[in-house]
Design an enzyme around this catalytic site. Structure first.
Site, PDB file in Angstrom:
ATOM      1  N   CYS A 295       0.963  -1.048   0.131  1.00 58.32           N
ATOM      2  CA  CYS A 295      -0.030   0.025  -0.037  1.00 58.32           C
ATOM      3  C   CYS A 295       0.988   1.250   0.032  1.00 58.32           C
ATOM      4  O   CYS A 295       2.209   1.295   0.265  1.00 58.32           O
ATOM      5  CB  CYS A 295      -0.939   0.133   1.302  1.00 58.32           C
ATOM      6  SG  CYS A 295      -0.139   0.658   2.688  1.00 58.32           S
TER       7      CYS A 295
ATOM      8  N   CYS B 217      -5.431   1.951   2.052  1.00 57.11           N
ATOM      9  CA  CYS B 217      -5.250   0.661   2.698  1.00 57.11           C
ATOM     10  C   CYS B 217      -5.649  -0.589   2.132  1.00 57.11           C
ATOM     11  O   CYS B 217      -6.836  -0.482   1.354  1.00 57.11           O
ATOM     12  CB  CYS B 217      -5.921   0.751   4.093  1.00 57.11           C
ATOM     13  SG  CYS B 217      -5.820  -0.587   5.224  1.00 57.11           S
TER      14      CYS B 217
ATOM     15  N   TYR C 208     -14.397 -18.029  27.845  1.00 55.40           N
ATOM     16  CA  TYR C 208     -14.260 -16.998  26.902  1.00 55.40           C
ATOM     17  C   TYR C 208     -14.892 -17.297  25.507  1.00 55.40           C
ATOM     18  O   TYR C 208     -14.270 -17.228  24.545  1.00 55.40           O
ATOM     19  CB  TYR C 208     -12.627 -16.692  26.652  1.00 55.40           C
ATOM     20  CG  TYR C 208     -11.699 -16.615  28.131  1.00 55.40           C
ATOM     21  CD1 TYR C 208     -11.684 -15.392  28.785  1.00 55.40           C
ATOM     22  CD2 TYR C 208     -11.158 -17.743  28.538  1.00 55.40           C
ATOM     23  CE1 TYR C 208     -10.817 -15.315  29.517  1.00 55.40           C
ATOM     24  CE2 TYR C 208     -10.417 -17.567  29.624  1.00 55.40           C
ATOM     25  CZ  TYR C 208     -10.182 -16.399  30.255  1.00 55.40           C
ATOM     26  OH  TYR C 208      -9.507 -16.338  31.285  1.00 55.40           O
TER      27      TYR C 208
ATOM     28  N   CYS D 293       0.792  -2.553   8.904  1.00 52.02           N
ATOM     29  CA  CYS D 293       1.361  -3.838   8.311  1.00 52.02           C
ATOM     30  C   CYS D 293       2.842  -3.952   8.478  1.00 52.02           C
ATOM     31  O   CYS D 293       3.531  -3.718   7.384  1.00 52.02           O
ATOM     32  CB  CYS D 293       0.633  -4.280   7.047  1.00 52.02           C
ATOM     33  SG  CYS D 293      -1.033  -4.026   7.039  1.00 52.02           S
TER      34      CYS D 293
ATOM     35  N   CYS E 198      -3.993 -15.976  20.842  1.00 53.14           N
ATOM     36  CA  CYS E 198      -3.525 -14.893  19.876  1.00 53.14           C
ATOM     37  C   CYS E 198      -2.395 -14.239  20.208  1.00 53.14           C
ATOM     38  O   CYS E 198      -1.941 -13.248  19.719  1.00 53.14           O
ATOM     39  CB  CYS E 198      -4.656 -13.987  19.624  1.00 53.14           C
ATOM     40  SG  CYS E 198      -5.249 -12.874  21.097  1.00 53.14           S
TER      41      CYS E 198
END
Ligand SMILES: C[S@@+](CC[C@H](N)C(=O)[O-])C[C@H]1O[C@@H](n2cnc3c(N)ncnc32)[C@H](O)[C@@H]1O
Length: 493
Positions: free
Chosen positions: A69, A161, A358, A78, A451
């Site tokens: 981008c 983007c 969760y 990124c 994560c």
């Protein structure tokens, strides 16, 4: 040191910064990638390492790919975008292995044998079904909408983007223009570097604070009004038509400010026929969280208030999940299918009870439910719990119950164990009390979806005391970023 040093970048840190050495001192370089030689500005000198930002690439890494981008130099979104995808995946695998070895204390050969290649995201551009765009002030004090700049807190607009489809970028540009008009007319300004302001939490804002949200000489020190605009793509109630949902988060405002937001929402809805709803929420606390504390309004596509319009639907392995515009759901739809499929593949066997900690709106626990006689889901967000119950009914899973509350508290109250625990905590990992309660309850297996390799590794160091790591897999849900999703299956010793 007067001149900016020239650095050879030889590695990547866990948060995606380049790693270099200068006279024996480790330097973490924002914007630096392995193989590059860069000129860098030193930002901070700490006793054990320095922090710097790359200002010029003097020699490019040999296999660099063209930037995705036009915002790569300014935007922090990124940082790995000029690394080929195969190198990004290889680095993410090393990141997981290093964390589990160094912090988790697991033997490297065992980890190498368990972890295959990181599963690639099927799409590497325009893959996001959700983007949290931040408001911030431009040089003139007017609101701009975009992402945080590389290595800093300022917001930089990202009209090119490549993570979002062009329609969403047009929505963001339109929202920014409307917010700027309102800033000029009503003086409602953008939120400014919230976490440095140390504002005490307030439920009812004082007049002084309200005044500080206005453009003016205090704007630099005050919080501000416009905070975030989250754009979300999902399916309408017919489960076929793709639509957009917009969630605007502001500081608490008076009737005039709220009417201004409503007006902005109606203009967006009128301009974008594929926008299904515009939701306004407020947050009084002075932090950078995107979590609303109070829902002010939900406008449907016609601009009328209709709370149910905040719901959208997303697919997972051929099933559809209903969520609220503010609910958690994986943001990379195609890679989320791989994640859910991997979770099903790692499942050792069924049993009596599956404890889904969760659980969000019920995914992916409800997909594992058929292998168990009972499912018990726990989630802090009461709205998500109500949706999990609905999703269970929609998927004809009737052997389940859900509770709203803190996972650690609910686990601490439990006396009976479960056959299997599915734990899918936020980035902070398992709360120490939740982990201690799990180790006391000793379920036969724990499928831990994480994560954040750093907190997974921290928790792994304790899990190892009573469990064996039986399976390990990783999926790239966030191409071009340092993030990686891990699935680990732990069997009771
Ligand atoms: C990574 S998401 C996983 C959600 C769901 N399993 C999914 O994949 O869609 C983490 C979830 O934990 C919830 N959560 C955060 N802190 C919690 C806590 N202390 N107790 C219970 N749930 C919590 C969040 O609201 C969020 O829905």
């Amino acid at each position: 040191m007067s001149a900016d040093p020239i650095l050879e970048i030889h590695g990547l840190s866990h948060d995606g910064r380049g790693v270099a050495r200068l006279d024996g001192t480790v330097v973490f370089v924002v914007g630096g990638l392995p193989g590059q030689q860069v000129r860098a500005r030193v930002l901070r000198r700490k006793p054990r390492f320095w922090e710097a930002a790359s200002t010029e690439v003097l020699r490019q890494t040999p296999d660099a790919v063209p930037p995705l981008c036009p915002h790569g130099d300014a935007c922090g979104g990124c940082p790995l975008q000029t690394l080929p995808q195969a190198r990004q995946l290889a680095w993410k695998r090393t990141l997981v292995l290093d964390a589990l070895e160094r912090v988790g204390g697991l033997p490297r050969p065992e980890l190498e044998a368990l972890l295959g290649p990181v599963a690639a995201s099927p799409a590497t551009t325009r893959f996001r079904n959700k983007m949290e765009l931040a408001f911030g002030p431009d040089a003139a004090g007017l609101p701009v909408l975009g992402l945080r700049e590389r290595g800093g807190r300022r917001v930089t607009p990202v009209p090119g983007c490549t993570l979002l489809p062009p329609e969403a970028l047009r929505m963001a540009a339109a929202a920014q223009n409307l917010a700027q008009d309102l800033a000029r007319r009503n003086g409602l300004n953008a939120w400014n570097a919230p976490e440095q302001r140390h504002q005490p939490a307030r439920r009812r804002q004082s007049r002084t604070f309200q005044n500080r949200m206005l453009l003016g000489r205090d704007a630099e020190q005050a919080g501000g009004f416009w905070r975030f605009l989250t754009l979300r793509r999902g399916l309408a109630a017919d489960l076929r038509s793709p639509r957009w949902w917009a969630l605007c988060l502001t500081s608490p405002g008076d009737a005039t400010a709220r009417a201004a937001v409503r007006g902005l929402g109606r203009e967006l809805l009128a301009a974008f026929p594929h926008m299904a709803a515009f939701v306004h929420e407020e947050r009084g606390r002075a932090d950078a969280l995107t979590l609303g504390e109070r829902r002010v309004d939900v406008l449907d596509a016609t601009g009328r208030s209709r709370p149910e319009a905040a719901r959208l639907h997303l697919p997972l392995l051929g099933r559809f999940f209903t969520l609220d515009v503010a609910s958690f759901f994986q943001v990379n739809t195609s890679a989320a299918q791989i994640l859910a499929r991997t979770a099903l593949d790692l499942l050792p066997e069924g049993g009596e009870e599956l404890l889904d900690l969760y659980c969000g709106v019920g995914a992916p626990g409800l997909l594992l439910a058929p292998a168990f006689s009972r499912l018990y889901g726990v989630e802090q967000d009461a709205r998500a719990v109500a949706l999990a119950r609905e999703n269970a009914a929609g998927l004809s899973v009737d052997h389940c119950r859900y509770a709203a509350g803190d996972a650690a508290l609910l686990l601490q109250e439990r006396t009976a164990t479960a056959d299997m625990v599915l734990a899918d905590p936020p980035r902070a990992g398992l709360a120490p009390a939740a982990l201690a309660a799990l180790l006391r309850l000793r379920p036969r297996s724990i499928l831990y979806i994480s994560c954040n390799p750093a907190t997974l590794a921290r928790d792994a160091a304790l899990l190892r005391e009573g469990y064996r790591l039986a399976r390990l897999a990783a999926v790239d849900l966030f191409p071009h970023t340092p993030h990686v999703e891990c699935l680990s299956l732990w069997q009771r010793l």
